[in-house]
Design an enzyme around this catalytic site. Sequence first.
Site, PDB file in Angstrom:
ATOM      1  N   THR A  24      64.210  -7.975  79.574  1.00 16.37           N
ATOM      2  CA  THR A  24      63.845  -9.236  80.045  1.00 16.37           C
ATOM      3  C   THR A  24      64.857  -9.567  81.221  1.00 16.37           C
ATOM      4  OG1 THR A  24      62.786  -9.469  78.010  1.00 16.37           O
ATOM      5  CG2 THR A  24      62.511 -11.360  79.905  1.00 16.37           C
ATOM      6  N   ALA A  25      66.178  -9.657  80.734  1.00 18.73           N
ATOM      7  CA  ALA A  25      67.254 -10.188  81.866  1.00 18.73           C
ATOM      8  C   ALA A  25      67.215  -9.384  83.078  1.00 18.73           C
ATOM      9  CB  ALA A  25      68.637  -9.977  81.148  1.00 18.73           C
ATOM     10  N   GLU A  77      60.978 -14.463  71.768  1.00 17.17           N
ATOM     11  CA  GLU A  77      59.604 -14.659  72.059  1.00 17.17           C
ATOM     12  C   GLU A  77      59.363 -16.269  72.427  1.00 17.17           C
ATOM     13  OE1 GLU A  77      57.873 -13.133  68.675  1.00 17.17           O
ATOM     14  OE2 GLU A  77      57.550 -11.153  69.599  1.00 17.17           O
ATOM     15  N   LYS A 121      54.334 -24.055  74.007  1.00 17.66           N
ATOM     16  CA  LYS A 121      55.244 -24.232  73.070  1.00 17.66           C
ATOM     17  C   LYS A 121      55.682 -25.951  73.506  1.00 17.66           C
ATOM     18  CE  LYS A 121      60.049 -23.598  71.762  1.00 17.66           C
ATOM     19  NZ  LYS A 121      61.082 -22.664  71.748  1.00 17.66           N
TER      20      LYS A 121
HETATM   21  C1  FAD Z   1      67.270 -12.079  66.758  1.00 15.96           C
HETATM   22  C2  FAD Z   1      66.976 -12.593  68.115  1.00 15.96           C
HETATM   23  C3  FAD Z   1      66.105 -13.430  68.584  1.00 15.96           C
HETATM   24  C4  FAD Z   1      66.163 -14.027  69.955  1.00 15.96           C
HETATM   25  N1  FAD Z   1      65.115 -15.003  70.173  1.00 15.96           N
HETATM   26  C5  FAD Z   1      65.127 -15.580  71.403  1.00 15.96           C
HETATM   27  C6  FAD Z   1      64.320 -16.536  71.881  1.00 15.96           C
HETATM   28  O1  FAD Z   1      63.500 -17.130  70.836  1.00 15.96           O
HETATM   29  N2  FAD Z   1      64.065 -16.971  72.995  1.00 15.96           N
HETATM   30  C7  FAD Z   1      64.871 -16.464  74.031  1.00 15.96           C
HETATM   31  O2  FAD Z   1      65.081 -16.919  74.968  1.00 15.96           O
HETATM   32  N3  FAD Z   1      65.789 -15.288  73.756  1.00 15.96           N
HETATM   33  C8  FAD Z   1      65.759 -14.742  72.338  1.00 15.96           C
HETATM   34  N4  FAD Z   1      66.520 -13.676  72.266  1.00 15.96           N
HETATM   35  C9  FAD Z   1      67.349 -13.241  73.078  1.00 15.96           C
HETATM   36  C10 FAD Z   1      66.487 -12.187  73.988  1.00 15.96           C
HETATM   37  O3  FAD Z   1      66.095 -11.233  73.121  1.00 15.96           O
HETATM   38  C11 FAD Z   1      67.295 -11.691  75.340  1.00 15.96           C
HETATM   39  O4  FAD Z   1      67.964 -12.541  75.931  1.00 15.96           O
HETATM   40  C12 FAD Z   1      66.332 -10.865  75.998  1.00 15.96           C
HETATM   41  O5  FAD Z   1      65.485  -9.947  75.440  1.00 15.96           O
HETATM   42  C13 FAD Z   1      67.011 -10.230  77.270  1.00 15.96           C
HETATM   43  O6  FAD Z   1      67.711  -9.179  76.703  1.00 15.96           O
HETATM   44  P1  FAD Z   1      68.638  -8.231  77.668  1.00 15.96           P
HETATM   45  O7  FAD Z   1      67.653  -7.793  78.816  1.00 15.96           O
HETATM   46  O8  FAD Z   1      69.877  -8.673  78.103  1.00 15.96           O
HETATM   47  O9  FAD Z   1      68.783  -6.731  76.964  1.00 15.96           O
HETATM   48  P2  FAD Z   1      68.205  -5.511  76.233  1.00 15.96           P
HETATM   49  O10 FAD Z   1      66.642  -6.160  76.099  1.00 15.96           O
HETATM   50  O11 FAD Z   1      68.685  -5.102  75.187  1.00 15.96           O
HETATM   51  O12 FAD Z   1      67.900  -4.750  77.686  1.00 15.96           O
HETATM   52  C14 FAD Z   1      68.826  -3.750  77.824  1.00 15.96           C
HETATM   53  C15 FAD Z   1      68.608  -2.875  78.947  1.00 15.96           C
HETATM   54  O13 FAD Z   1      69.685  -1.880  79.177  1.00 15.96           O
HETATM   55  C16 FAD Z   1      69.263  -0.755  79.292  1.00 15.96           C
HETATM   56  N5  FAD Z   1      70.481   0.290  79.059  1.00 15.96           N
HETATM   57  C17 FAD Z   1      71.446  -0.189  78.046  1.00 15.96           C
HETATM   58  N6  FAD Z   1      72.406   0.768  78.040  1.00 15.96           N
HETATM   59  C18 FAD Z   1      71.927   1.638  79.191  1.00 15.96           C
HETATM   60  C19 FAD Z   1      72.644   3.022  79.589  1.00 15.96           C
HETATM   61  N7  FAD Z   1      73.553   3.628  79.211  1.00 15.96           N
HETATM   62  N8  FAD Z   1      71.846   3.666  80.830  1.00 15.96           N
HETATM   63  C20 FAD Z   1      70.653   2.994  81.327  1.00 15.96           C
HETATM   64  N9  FAD Z   1      70.251   1.901  80.772  1.00 15.96           N
HETATM   65  C21 FAD Z   1      70.796   1.418  79.750  1.00 15.96           C
HETATM   66  C22 FAD Z   1      68.219  -0.363  78.228  1.00 15.96           C
HETATM   67  O14 FAD Z   1      67.546   0.579  78.320  1.00 15.96           O
HETATM   68  C23 FAD Z   1      67.512  -1.831  78.392  1.00 15.96           C
HETATM   69  O15 FAD Z   1      66.729  -1.571  79.551  1.00 15.96           O
HETATM   70  C24 FAD Z   1      66.905 -13.346  70.746  1.00 15.96           C
HETATM   71  C25 FAD Z   1      67.691 -12.100  70.588  1.00 15.96           C
HETATM   72  C26 FAD Z   1      67.953 -11.742  69.313  1.00 15.96           C
HETATM   73  C27 FAD Z   1      68.681 -10.879  69.063  1.00 15.96           C
END
Ligand code: FAD
Length: 493
Positions: A17-18, A52, A81
């Site tokens: 998502t980020a 979520e 919400k």
């Molecule tokens: C238990 C829990 C509950 C949560 N509840 C909430 C909530 O209610 N509200 C909220 O706003 N947030 C919540 N969050 C946080 C939210 O899930 C994240 O902020 C959000 O999903 C963004 O994640 P991200 O994109 O940073 O990382 P990720 O979803 O982990 O994505 C990482 C990406 O990096 C890529 N990647 C990693 N390593 C490599 C590599 N070597 N080569 C190529 N690609 C790579 C992966 O393929 C993936 O596409 C929660 C988190 C947790 C743990």
Amino acid sequence: MENIKPIKKIVIAGGGTAGWMAASLFNHHWAKYGVEVSVIESPQIGIIGVGEGSTPSLKRFFYNLGIAENEWMPACHATYKVNIQFEGWSPRSGISRYGHPFISQIDTFSEKHFYTNCYTRRLGLDVNTYPDDFLLCGWLAKLKKSPITPVHFPFVVEYGYHFDSALLGQFLCDRAKKLGVQNIQANIESVELAKNGHIKNLKLDSRQTIEADFFVDCTGFNSLLMQKALNVGFIPYKSNLFNDAAVAMPSKVIKQPLPQTKSTALSNGWVWQIPLQHRTGNGYVYASDYISKDQAETELRSHLGLLESDAEAKHLRMNVGQVKQHWARNCLAVGLSQGFIEPLEATALHLTQEAIECFIDKFESANFTNDNQTDFNSEMSERYERVRDYIVAHYKLNSRDDSAYWRDNRANMNLSESLLSLLTVWYRKGDIGAEIKRQNIQSHFGVTSWHCMLAGYGAFPALAREQPGKGDMYANEGLANFFKSCCLNFESL
Ligand SMILES: Cc1cc2nc3c(=O)[nH]c(=O)nc-3n(C[C@H](O)[C@H](O)[C@H](O)COP(=O)(O)OP(=O)(O)OC[C@H]3O[C@@H](n4cnc5c(N)ncnc54)[C@H](O)[C@@H]3O)c2cc1C
């Protein structure tokens, strides 16, 4: 436009998502300057797949991108919400549940009555201090009303969403690709640094080498660029916030749910309940020093009435804390790679969005140079610390006695100076609003949010023996009738 010298290429590592929020906003702001945006995502390493619930800032995100609710909400099974309901956090206070509603423009009429009642209650008088009774979104939640502002309602109503996080990433990905963002499906195998310490390129398992002027680390808890390649340190919050793991499990859709997240305290943490259109999201956030993975799963199943069910549980670890620099050299960390504060107030995507928006502002205003890097880093660091403090207070103020976890949280003296001052002012019957202003921290959690939490926990002295039965602003000002009348303007859900 003539004086602007934009960079040519930004590469985002990670397509969670980020990553797709960053790609959408960079493309929206900088495509006009010819900046090329690419996202590299691994086909093998999945996204975190939880998260979520949002704050009202997500509404601004979609609005700024020109995406209507009827476009994205059905695609992500999203619901509205307006509130977070806390259950069982402070049983000794006699308050079994309270709400932290989102705060809207119309609440300026009732907030001051809420503050007055909280003060009166601190003097020992028995007056209403239930936060949800004083705020419009608290009423919308209990009356199951949609927060969509009626045409003739002259106030802005703040609300957030619940959504399927995997579908949200997919929605943003499909849209960004249509608008010209490139998507590379490959694993990043290594990161090459230039002599000046900047990132030079990323080497992929597809044998491609990807160069760029600027890199964004969205690789989640992996933090492949920022923490691993650039060696930027991490500040853990473990001594302030004990929770470091979660177990998530969906359950059946709730028929006609209230438009709120429910956060219920369990033996060694708390469980979220998030109503979506097609299912209910649930997850137990706990501290692995106090309860094992298996015990946590059993407790969650029992709480959900799913002990006999074969529904699959997803176990997750959480790195709670923040990086020492959110922007270092030619790299910005966004999302879980920059830090995470446990999800009690659903602030992660809010902080992600703020990091991207603040970076866009600072980078562009410095003509795409690193001149504003120090400012940006101190703003982000401050944001994380103050959000952390608000969450820490939920644990510090608990009045549960059913486990060492809750007792240790209550006894924990690892509190920042800022939090300590706020709590001291409150317990000394001082003006917490003035203290928030003095510390200049109102942009994180404001005066009303602090009152909601402190009143919701019943952080009050014992009631005085003599009760004059007067001075309740809630009753005197007829707030129940006022809000019930307001709510007549809103559709039932
Ligand atoms: C238990 C829990 C509950 C949560 N509840 C909430 C909530 O209610 N509200 C909220 O706003 N947030 C919540 N969050 C946080 C939210 O899930 C994240 O902020 C959000 O999903 C963004 O994640 P991200 O994109 O940073 O990382 P990720 O979803 O982990 O994505 C990482 C990406 O990096 C890529 N990647 C990693 N390593 C490599 C590599 N070597 N080569 C190529 N690609 C790579 C992966 O393929 C993936 O596409 C929660 C988190 C947790 C743990």
